[in-house]
Design a protein around this motif. Sequence first.
Motif, PDB file in Angstrom:
ATOM      1  N   ASP A  18       1.463  -0.679   0.185  1.00 21.05           N
ATOM      2  CA  ASP A  18      -0.259  -0.571  -0.242  1.00 21.05           C
ATOM      3  C   ASP A  18       0.928   1.407  -0.235  1.00 21.05           C
ATOM      4  O   ASP A  18       0.612   2.081  -0.720  1.00 21.05           O
ATOM      5  N   GLN A  22       1.672   4.318  -2.893  1.00 15.34           N
ATOM      6  CA  GLN A  22       1.359   5.608  -3.234  1.00 15.34           C
ATOM      7  C   GLN A  22       2.884   6.093  -3.304  1.00 15.34           C
ATOM      8  O   GLN A  22       2.532   7.292  -4.238  1.00 15.34           O
ATOM      9  N   TYR A  45       0.849  -4.460  -7.328  1.00 18.41           N
ATOM     10  CA  TYR A  45      -0.360  -5.262  -7.585  1.00 18.41           C
ATOM     11  C   TYR A  45      -0.503  -6.526  -7.336  1.00 18.41           C
ATOM     12  O   TYR A  45      -0.772  -7.031  -6.838  1.00 18.41           O
ATOM     13  N   LEU A  48      -0.454  -7.845  -4.155  1.00 17.83           N
ATOM     14  CA  LEU A  48      -1.555  -7.672  -3.492  1.00 17.83           C
ATOM     15  C   LEU A  48      -3.007  -8.627  -3.775  1.00 17.83           C
ATOM     16  O   LEU A  48      -3.731  -8.633  -3.839  1.00 17.83           O
TER      17      LEU A  48
END
Length: 67
Positions: A18, A22, A45, A48
């Motif tokens: 995360d 950012q 990504y 995740l």
Amino acid sequence: MLYLNFRGSLKCLTGDADGALQDLNAAIRIDARFSRAYRARGAAYLSLGEFEKAALNFQQADELDSA
């Protein structure tokens, strides 16, 4: 921009996907043609489990590299 890409990549490697997103999003806002940021964002990504977003980012990086 390079700093944000590097820091985002390191965050991804240390498990902070995360936080990586950012930084990488900020790098892309600064220079939307910086393919390394898209490639690193794809890796974030991927970590995740967001495979479609990862694929789109890898594809964008490839397109920028071939232009």
